[in-house]
Design a protein around this motif. Sequence first.
Motif, PDB file in Angstrom:
ATOM      1  N   ALA A 144       0.805  -1.214   0.000  1.00  0.00           N
ATOM      2  CA  ALA A 144       0.000   0.000   0.000  1.00  0.00           C
ATOM      3  C   ALA A 144       0.841   1.268   0.000  1.00  0.00           C
ATOM      4  O   ALA A 144       0.703   2.118  -0.872  1.00  0.00           O
ATOM      5  N   SER A 145       1.744   1.385   0.960  1.00  0.00           N
ATOM      6  CA  SER A 145       2.517   2.618   1.035  1.00  0.00           C
ATOM      7  C   SER A 145       3.530   2.712  -0.092  1.00  0.00           C
ATOM      8  O   SER A 145       3.715   3.771  -0.689  1.00  0.00           O
ATOM      9  N   ALA A 146       4.194   1.577  -0.429  1.00  0.00           N
ATOM     10  CA  ALA A 146       5.226   1.613  -1.458  1.00  0.00           C
ATOM     11  C   ALA A 146       4.656   1.951  -2.822  1.00  0.00           C
ATOM     12  O   ALA A 146       5.183   2.802  -3.532  1.00  0.00           O
TER      13      ALA A 146
ATOM     14  N   CYS B 155      -6.637 -11.797 -10.339  1.00  0.00           N
ATOM     15  CA  CYS B 155      -5.721 -11.136 -11.269  1.00  0.00           C
ATOM     16  C   CYS B 155      -5.150  -9.872 -10.640  1.00  0.00           C
ATOM     17  O   CYS B 155      -3.955  -9.597 -10.737  1.00  0.00           O
ATOM     18  N   GLU B 156      -5.997  -9.106  -9.964  1.00  0.00           N
ATOM     19  CA  GLU B 156      -5.541  -7.869  -9.335  1.00  0.00           C
ATOM     20  C   GLU B 156      -4.459  -8.154  -8.299  1.00  0.00           C
ATOM     21  O   GLU B 156      -3.448  -7.447  -8.218  1.00  0.00           O
ATOM     22  N   GLN B 157      -4.665  -9.193  -7.509  1.00  0.00           N
ATOM     23  CA  GLN B 157      -3.685  -9.540  -6.486  1.00  0.00           C
ATOM     24  C   GLN B 157      -2.371 -10.007  -7.119  1.00  0.00           C
ATOM     25  O   GLN B 157      -1.281  -9.661  -6.650  1.00  0.00           O
ATOM     26  N   LEU B 158      -2.473 -10.791  -8.184  1.00  0.00           N
ATOM     27  CA  LEU B 158      -1.284 -11.279  -8.870  1.00  0.00           C
ATOM     28  C   LEU B 158      -0.460 -10.124  -9.430  1.00  0.00           C
ATOM     29  O   LEU B 158       0.764 -10.051  -9.232  1.00  0.00           O
ATOM     30  N   VAL B 159      -1.123  -9.215 -10.124  1.00  0.00           N
ATOM     31  CA  VAL B 159      -0.419  -8.089 -10.732  1.00  0.00           C
ATOM     32  C   VAL B 159       0.192  -7.193  -9.656  1.00  0.00           C
ATOM     33  O   VAL B 159       1.330  -6.717  -9.785  1.00  0.00           O
ATOM     34  N   THR B 160      -0.538  -6.980  -8.571  1.00  0.00           N
ATOM     35  CA  THR B 160      -0.013  -6.176  -7.479  1.00  0.00           C
ATOM     36  C   THR B 160       1.250  -6.808  -6.903  1.00  0.00           C
ATOM     37  O   THR B 160       2.227  -6.107  -6.595  1.00  0.00           O
ATOM     38  N   ALA B 161       1.250  -8.121  -6.785  1.00  0.00           N
ATOM     39  CA  ALA B 161       2.416  -8.821  -6.252  1.00  0.00           C
ATOM     40  C   ALA B 161       3.625  -8.648  -7.166  1.00  0.00           C
ATOM     41  O   ALA B 161       4.753  -8.444  -6.695  1.00  0.00           O
ATOM     42  N   TYR B 162       3.409  -8.728  -8.479  1.00  0.00           N
ATOM     43  CA  TYR B 162       4.524  -8.515  -9.409  1.00  0.00           C
ATOM     44  C   TYR B 162       5.024  -7.072  -9.340  1.00  0.00           C
ATOM     45  O   TYR B 162       6.238  -6.820  -9.390  1.00  0.00           O
ATOM     46  N   LEU B 163       4.131  -6.109  -9.249  1.00  0.00           N
ATOM     47  CA  LEU B 163       4.551  -4.716  -9.139  1.00  0.00           C
ATOM     48  C   LEU B 163       5.396  -4.502  -7.889  1.00  0.00           C
ATOM     49  O   LEU B 163       6.354  -3.730  -7.890  1.00  0.00           O
ATOM     50  N   ARG B 164       5.048  -5.215  -6.841  1.00  0.00           N
ATOM     51  CA  ARG B 164       5.813  -5.110  -5.612  1.00  0.00           C
ATOM     52  C   ARG B 164       7.234  -5.642  -5.819  1.00  0.00           C
ATOM     53  O   ARG B 164       8.216  -5.039  -5.373  1.00  0.00           O
ATOM     54  N   ARG B 165       7.353  -6.777  -6.502  1.00  0.00           N
ATOM     55  CA  ARG B 165       8.691  -7.319  -6.784  1.00  0.00           C
ATOM     56  C   ARG B 165       9.500  -6.373  -7.657  1.00  0.00           C
ATOM     57  O   ARG B 165      10.709  -6.179  -7.438  1.00  0.00           O
ATOM     58  N   ILE B 166       8.857  -5.809  -8.656  1.00  0.00           N
ATOM     59  CA  ILE B 166       9.563  -4.875  -9.535  1.00  0.00           C
ATOM     60  C   ILE B 166      10.115  -3.710  -8.739  1.00  0.00           C
ATOM     61  O   ILE B 166      11.281  -3.318  -8.884  1.00  0.00           O
ATOM     62  N   GLN B 167       9.273  -3.131  -7.864  1.00  0.00           N
ATOM     63  CA  GLN B 167       9.721  -1.980  -7.094  1.00  0.00           C
ATOM     64  C   GLN B 167      10.826  -2.345  -6.112  1.00  0.00           C
ATOM     65  O   GLN B 167      11.758  -1.574  -5.890  1.00  0.00           O
TER      66      GLN B 167
END
Length: 528
Positions: A14-16, A57-69
């Motif tokens: 959330a914050s990141a 799908c939303e949770q999956l994409v959010t998880a990948y965005l977190r790894r990218i960041q």
Amino acid sequence: MRRLLCIGLFLLLASALGRAGYPLPSQRPRPSQPAFPLLETTIAAIHQAFRQGDCSCEQLVTAYLRRIQAYDQPTKLNALVLTNPQALEVARQLDTEYRKTKKLRPLHCIPLIVKDNYNTAGLQTTAGSLALKGFVPSEDATVVKRLKAAGALVLAKSNMAEWAFSPMVSISSIAGETLNPYNLLHVPAGSSGGTAAAVAANLGTVGLGTDTGNSIRGPSSHTALVGFRPTLGLVSRAGIAPLYLRNDTGGPMTRTVADATRLLEVIAGYDPADPLTKYSQGKTLPAGYQQFLRKDGLKGARIGVLRTLSERQPDPQVKALFEQALADLRQAGAEIIDPVQIPDFEQVSKDQWCAVFQHDINAYLGSLGPTAPVKNLQEIIASGKFAPYIAENLSYHQQQAEVPTATACTDAYTDPKRVAFRRAVTEVMDRYKVGALVYPTWNNPPAKVGDPKGYQGDNSQLIAPHTGQPAFTVPMGYTYDNLPAGLQFLGRSFDEATLIQYTFAYEQATKRRKSPPLFPEMPRVKRK
């Protein structure tokens, strides 16, 4: 493990994500739920999680965005140019579709890493060049369009060698240099090194590269991936910035043969926007390619060893891995024909390159419409917006007036030199009754960053780009300091089915791929 829930990732994000400007999911997570294990996940595993309600799908994409960041820029991996700001919105739409239809499309919500020379509608496309910075195509490349239609989601655009000029490094004036996720002191090769590094580090599920001479298979080999260079004409190049169209093809870069096969199944086939694909008509398989994912696919296979390539001053550790790979093929049921020699190889393989970049890039830039910042090679050079290491390439091609004619510098099906080369290779395969020829993708480990003399042992440029034949690389192990090496299978034209069968069986028998230790699973949310 694949059934673990992924909702718990949301709290950490959330914050990141907010600080990074990513749109946040509307659904609030439950902190007691564990994270979905993204590491080494596959298309099949993701779809199983969707069907079981373990992940959206939303949770999956959010998880990948977190790894990218967390990993791409902080580690200086530098695999990606940008993430798709609409990724979460598209994910929500895919979730809504699934709730309504109860059906998953073939690639439903599969996060895709796309090399930055593929046109992506609404998303900047630069081919790694500052000269195209800010250019946003209005239409997808044919391959991207087909993947989206199958449900795939463009998660990010990946860094690349500028204008795809380098087979060794992936450096662009847009994003700098991409490093090898297995050892950040080494290169991932070029020019699809950004896609390779991102997929290998699990920053996306699957990826797209392009291959003129080496650029799918080389980076895949250097990062323990599966890389498919399909037969020239099987996959459309429309909407992809070219290097040499007579050699160019797009193709999958994935962590498994099964995932690469699923992508190939979607992107293969005729496209009126790319005349070369007329040669694929009648040669694609209506039932698809997944039927050839057979664990026993090497039983009774005959495979030839091309020592002409494998003995080109190999590094001892790569040579040892190759000999072990041959033993593994035998153990899996294959008959190894060693060696197989192509008569007069030096003669039949020479003079296959033509400097057609200016012709091809001018045609591509001219097709982009009035919003393209540059219209031809001359304007690229005049802009001064290019990395210093490609200045010589640009100048050289500006001086070349070579244009394809009816017989010279054309494709693999009309250029007499190329036809003769392919015939020589195919006749040898027929004589020995082999389904594929094998050799190391590289005879040497990945070079160190900043060491151009370390660029040695690239076997990918010598046959397939000129003959048009398919060539796939799969992981065969690791050398010094955890550096990967790849085994390459060369097949007959439009015989991807056999290569899929062989590479899948080899992969399943050996399971050489392992995730890069520098990029582990993200910490899970603790119960409050």
